[in-house]
Scaffold this motif. Structure first.
Motif, PDB file in Angstrom:
ATOM      1  N   CYS A  28       1.476  10.459 -13.944  1.00  0.00           N
ATOM      2  CA  CYS A  28       2.125   9.564 -12.973  1.00  0.00           C
ATOM      3  C   CYS A  28       1.546   8.156 -13.062  1.00  0.00           C
ATOM      4  N   ALA A  29       2.387   7.181 -12.722  1.00  0.00           N
ATOM      5  CA  ALA A  29       1.954   5.781 -12.639  1.00  0.00           C
ATOM      6  C   ALA A  29       1.358   5.537 -11.257  1.00  0.00           C
ATOM      7  N   GLY A  30       0.196   4.906 -11.213  1.00  0.00           N
ATOM      8  CA  GLY A  30      -0.403   4.553  -9.924  1.00  0.00           C
ATOM      9  C   GLY A  30      -1.913   4.643 -10.001  1.00  0.00           C
ATOM     10  N   ILE A  31      -2.580   3.682  -9.377  1.00  0.00           N
ATOM     11  CA  ILE A  31      -4.044   3.589  -9.386  1.00  0.00           C
ATOM     12  C   ILE A  31      -4.531   3.606  -7.945  1.00  0.00           C
ATOM     13  N   THR A  48      -2.947  -4.383  -2.571  1.00  0.00           N
ATOM     14  CA  THR A  48      -3.698  -3.556  -3.532  1.00  0.00           C
ATOM     15  C   THR A  48      -2.788  -2.732  -4.440  1.00  0.00           C
ATOM     16  N   ASP A  49      -1.587  -2.366  -3.948  1.00  0.00           N
ATOM     17  CA  ASP A  49      -0.766  -1.356  -4.616  1.00  0.00           C
ATOM     18  C   ASP A  49      -1.568  -0.089  -4.868  1.00  0.00           C
ATOM     19  N   SER A  50      -2.523   0.193  -3.965  1.00  0.00           N
ATOM     20  CA  SER A  50      -3.263   1.451  -4.097  1.00  0.00           C
ATOM     21  C   SER A  50      -2.253   2.589  -4.021  1.00  0.00           C
ATOM     22  N   VAL A 109      10.148  -6.714  -3.537  1.00  0.00           N
ATOM     23  CA  VAL A 109      10.819  -6.363  -4.787  1.00  0.00           C
ATOM     24  C   VAL A 109       9.849  -5.750  -5.792  1.00  0.00           C
ATOM     25  N   HIS A 110      10.238  -4.577  -6.316  1.00  0.00           N
ATOM     26  CA  HIS A 110       9.586  -4.073  -7.539  1.00  0.00           C
ATOM     27  C   HIS A 110      10.325  -4.736  -8.695  1.00  0.00           C
ATOM     28  N   GLY A 111       9.692  -5.715  -9.318  1.00  0.00           N
ATOM     29  CA  GLY A 111      10.392  -6.601 -10.232  1.00  0.00           C
ATOM     30  C   GLY A 111      10.346  -6.174 -11.684  1.00  0.00           C
ATOM     31  N   ALA A 149      12.711   2.724 -11.837  1.00  0.00           N
ATOM     32  CA  ALA A 149      11.710   1.762 -12.306  1.00  0.00           C
ATOM     33  C   ALA A 149      10.273   2.282 -12.184  1.00  0.00           C
ATOM     34  N   THR A 150      10.009   3.155 -11.191  1.00  0.00           N
ATOM     35  CA  THR A 150       8.624   3.554 -10.957  1.00  0.00           C
ATOM     36  C   THR A 150       8.574   4.874 -10.203  1.00  0.00           C
ATOM     37  N   THR A 151       7.384   5.256  -9.743  1.00  0.00           N
ATOM     38  CA  THR A 151       7.190   6.528  -9.038  1.00  0.00           C
ATOM     39  C   THR A 151       8.141   6.639  -7.835  1.00  0.00           C
ATOM     40  N   ASN A 152       8.818   7.765  -7.732  1.00  0.00           N
ATOM     41  CA  ASN A 152       9.738   8.041  -6.606  1.00  0.00           C
ATOM     42  C   ASN A 152      10.763   6.927  -6.387  1.00  0.00           C
ATOM     43  N   PRO A 196       7.575   2.766   1.242  1.00  0.00           N
ATOM     44  CA  PRO A 196       8.427   3.860   1.749  1.00  0.00           C
ATOM     45  C   PRO A 196       8.808   4.901   0.706  1.00  0.00           C
ATOM     46  N   ASN A 197       8.141   4.876  -0.477  1.00  0.00           N
ATOM     47  CA  ASN A 197       8.623   5.763  -1.560  1.00  0.00           C
ATOM     48  C   ASN A 197       8.031   7.167  -1.461  1.00  0.00           C
ATOM     49  N   LEU A 198       8.276   7.784  -0.299  1.00  0.00           N
ATOM     50  CA  LEU A 198       7.916   9.193  -0.124  1.00  0.00           C
ATOM     51  C   LEU A 198       8.996  10.056  -0.755  1.00  0.00           C
ATOM     52  N   TYR A 200      -3.255   3.647 -15.764  1.00  0.00           N
ATOM     53  CA  TYR A 200      -1.807   3.498 -15.948  1.00  0.00           C
ATOM     54  C   TYR A 200      -1.129   3.308 -14.594  1.00  0.00           C
ATOM     55  N   CYS A 201      -0.417   2.209 -14.480  1.00  0.00           N
ATOM     56  CA  CYS A 201       0.345   1.939 -13.268  1.00  0.00           C
ATOM     57  C   CYS A 201       1.567   1.145 -13.676  1.00  0.00           C
ATOM     58  N   LEU A 202       2.459   0.942 -12.746  1.00  0.00           N
ATOM     59  CA  LEU A 202       3.633   0.105 -12.984  1.00  0.00           C
ATOM     60  C   LEU A 202       3.699  -0.998 -11.942  1.00  0.00           C
ATOM     61  N   PRO A 203       4.004  -2.211 -12.310  1.00  0.00           N
ATOM     62  CA  PRO A 203       4.153  -2.644 -13.692  1.00  0.00           C
ATOM     63  C   PRO A 203       2.828  -2.469 -14.464  1.00  0.00           C
ATOM     64  N   LEU A 228       0.839  -1.214   0.000  1.00  0.00           N
ATOM     65  CA  LEU A 228       0.000   0.000   0.000  1.00  0.00           C
ATOM     66  C   LEU A 228       0.866   1.253   0.000  1.00  0.00           C
ATOM     67  N   HIS A 229       0.394   2.271  -0.730  1.00  0.00           N
ATOM     68  CA  HIS A 229       1.016   3.600  -0.683  1.00  0.00           C
ATOM     69  C   HIS A 229       0.065   4.551   0.038  1.00  0.00           C
ATOM     70  N   LEU A 230       0.508   5.074   1.179  1.00  0.00           N
ATOM     71  CA  LEU A 230      -0.350   5.991   1.949  1.00  0.00           C
ATOM     72  C   LEU A 230       0.011   7.451   1.727  1.00  0.00           C
ATOM     73  N   ARG A 231       1.176   7.696   1.107  1.00  0.00           N
ATOM     74  CA  ARG A 231       1.657   9.074   0.926  1.00  0.00           C
ATOM     75  C   ARG A 231       1.827   9.762   2.283  1.00  0.00           C
ATOM     76  N   ASP A 232       1.753  11.091   2.265  1.00  0.00           N
ATOM     77  CA  ASP A 232       2.103  11.840   3.480  1.00  0.00           C
ATOM     78  C   ASP A 232       1.332  13.155   3.459  1.00  0.00           C
ATOM     79  N   PRO A 238      -2.256   6.539  -4.746  1.00  0.00           N
ATOM     80  CA  PRO A 238      -2.961   7.753  -5.152  1.00  0.00           C
ATOM     81  C   PRO A 238      -2.050   8.842  -5.717  1.00  0.00           C
ATOM     82  N   HIS A 239      -2.518   9.436  -6.793  1.00  0.00           N
ATOM     83  CA  HIS A 239      -1.942  10.662  -7.341  1.00  0.00           C
ATOM     84  C   HIS A 239      -3.117  11.590  -7.612  1.00  0.00           C
ATOM     85  N   THR A 240      -2.909  12.881  -7.557  1.00  0.00           N
ATOM     86  CA  THR A 240      -4.022  13.792  -7.843  1.00  0.00           C
ATOM     87  C   THR A 240      -4.441  13.635  -9.308  1.00  0.00           C
TER      88      THR A 240
HETATM   89  C1  NCD Z   1       3.470   3.388  -7.314  1.00  0.00           C
HETATM   90  C2  NCD Z   1       3.416   4.813  -6.748  1.00  0.00           C
HETATM   91  O1  NCD Z   1       2.721   5.653  -7.314  1.00  0.00           O
HETATM   92  O2  NCD Z   1       4.034   5.065  -5.711  1.00  0.00           O
HETATM   93  N1  NCD Z   1       2.986   3.410  -8.657  1.00  0.00           N
HETATM   94  C3  NCD Z   1       2.481   2.378  -9.365  1.00  0.00           C
HETATM   95  O3  NCD Z   1       2.198   2.548 -10.544  1.00  0.00           O
HETATM   96  N2  NCD Z   1       2.250   1.214  -8.812  1.00  0.00           N
HETATM   97  C4  NCD Z   1       4.849   2.833  -7.203  1.00  0.00           C
HETATM   98  C5  NCD Z   1       4.909   1.348  -7.455  1.00  0.00           C
HETATM   99  O4  NCD Z   1       4.421   0.536  -6.654  1.00  0.00           O
HETATM  100  O5  NCD Z   1       5.451   0.946  -8.497  1.00  0.00           O
END
Ligand code: NCD
Ligand code: ZN
Length: 368
Positions: A284-287, A268-270, A156-158, A126-129, A61-63, A239-242, A35-39, A272-274
């Motif tokens: 940005c990549a991320g759903i 979930t790899d949730s 691992v982000h593979g 490889a991906t966001t931040n 931890p990708n803040l 659009y997300c990664l992978p 999960l990505h919770l941001r800050d 969020p991006h605005t």
């Molecule tokens: C993630 C993000 O926005 O932090 N983005 C994504 O597309 N999944 C980073 C990641 O998990 O690759």
């Protein structure tokens, strides 16, 4: 490794699709293992959605700047706890962002002190931040040795970062070029290949000792293939990664998730991006899927005739890998009329688009 034949009903679950007009399942409260919770401005709103649905989550931890030390993780965990809705028992499980300069001593101390539940390898770029991520995985060997000794899992982000490798092949190439050699060098290391998207990854994970290698599967990769990115025009909100792959890969993911196999669990790899950051010339990549994740997973399992394996995927396989207890609190999900998710979630940083899966959402949590 499938669940034994005949073991199709969740333990203790009240679940009888045929007999009831409003089917229900009762299971331990699920966890989100990626999960990505941001800050700051975004944290409160997205955390509330996760805390309403999940008991625990592995927090990425990708803040900006990334969470690279135990002290930073303690501070981030405090900010998350302070942003929780009153009376929420949600538990954030913290991770360390590995870099070329990670201090193995700090990592081991963070593991020993219960600060770190895992550490995350982002190949640089490889991906966001991920700019501060690892440029040469071989240089990480002392850190990986310390993690093996401490029993700290590597997440691992593979995907390889290589312009000569097609973006749709980067996961399979990563397994061959990076992950398999890494696991051979560190046979005791426990690894989670995060958000798998290919049949190759499913097969690779399945062939390994489940105490040493597991994988998370997102809701969106179970319901979209790469056509969704270009359906009538370019679709930044999927659009997300992978990146989503061909239909045959989606089908392999559905089969893996719904099989009850202990190697696979919910993440979930949730992310969020605005809306402004997504609907952009360089989006940005991320759903963001925290609102619809459980209903999406349940719809997929139901369609596969595999609701009996949902408890393994959502509640048991993750804790088993991480050596944590299954949540004692039980929750019930009922199947009723289709419901509409909100199109967006307001956050202090601006609105975020909510993932709307291309299927009817009929499951939701019902009062205990
Ligand atoms: C993630 C993000 O926005 O932090 N983005 C994504 O597309 N999944 C980073 C990641 O998990 O690759
Ligand atoms: Zn992620």
């Amino acid at each position: 490794m499938r669940a034994p034949a005949g073991d199709t009903a969740p333990r203790g679950a009240c679940y009888s699709l045929a007999a009831m007009s409003l089917p229900e399942i009762e299971i331990p409260c699920p966890d989100d293992w990626h999960l990505h919770l941001r800050d700051a401005d975004m944290l409160g709103a997205v955390l509330a959605d996760t805390a309403a649905a999940f008991a625990r989550a592995i927090v990425m931890p990708n803040l900006k700047p990334p969470v690279t030390t135990a002290a930073m993780a303690v501070a981030y965990r405090e900010r998350i706890r302070a942003a929780l809705p009153t009376a929420s028992a949600f538990e954030p499980l913290m991770t360390c962002y590995l870099t070329d300069n990670t201090d193995p001593g700090d990592l081991a101390a963070g593991a020993r002190d219960g600060v770190f539940t895992a550490a995350k390898l982002y190949p640089a770029g490889a991906t966001t931040n991920s700019d501060a991520g690892v440029t040469d995985v071989a240089r990480l060997d002392p850190v990986l040795a310390a993690m093996s000794a401490a029993g700290l899992p590597l997440l691992v982000h593979g995907e390889v970062v290589d312009d000569t490798v097609d973006i749709f092949d980067r996961e399979a190439v990563f397994i061959e070029r990076v992950l398999e050699p890494l696991r051979r060098r560190h046979p005791g290391l426990r690894v989670v290949l995060e958000h798998v998207t290919t049949a190759e990854a499913v097969a690779y994970v399945r062939g390994a000792d489940p105490a040493r290698l597991a994988a998370t599967i997102t809701p969106h990769h179970l319901v979209i293939n790469r056509n969704a990115l270009f359906a009538g025009g370019i679709r930044p909100h999927v659009y997300c990664l992978p990146v989503a792959k061909r239909e045959r890969h989606r089908l392999a993911l559905v089969e893996a998730a719904c099989s009850g196999d202990v190697h696979f669990f919910l993440g979930t790899d949730s992310a969020p991006h605005t809306v402004a950051a997504k609907e952009n010339a360089c989006g940005c990549a991320g759903i963001y899927n925290s609102v619809t994740a459980l209903a999406t997973y349940l719809a997929v399992f139901e369609a596969a005739g595999a609701l009996g394996h949902f408890e393994a995927f959502a509640c048991r396989n993750g804790p088993a890998f991480y050596g944590l207890p299954v949540n004692a609190r039980r929750v019930r999900f009922g199947r009723g009329a289709a419901w509409q998710p909100p199109a967006q979630r307001a956050t202090g940083a601006g609105p975020v688009q909510v993932f709307a899966p291309p299927l009817e959402l009929c499951w939701q949590q019902v009062a205990g």
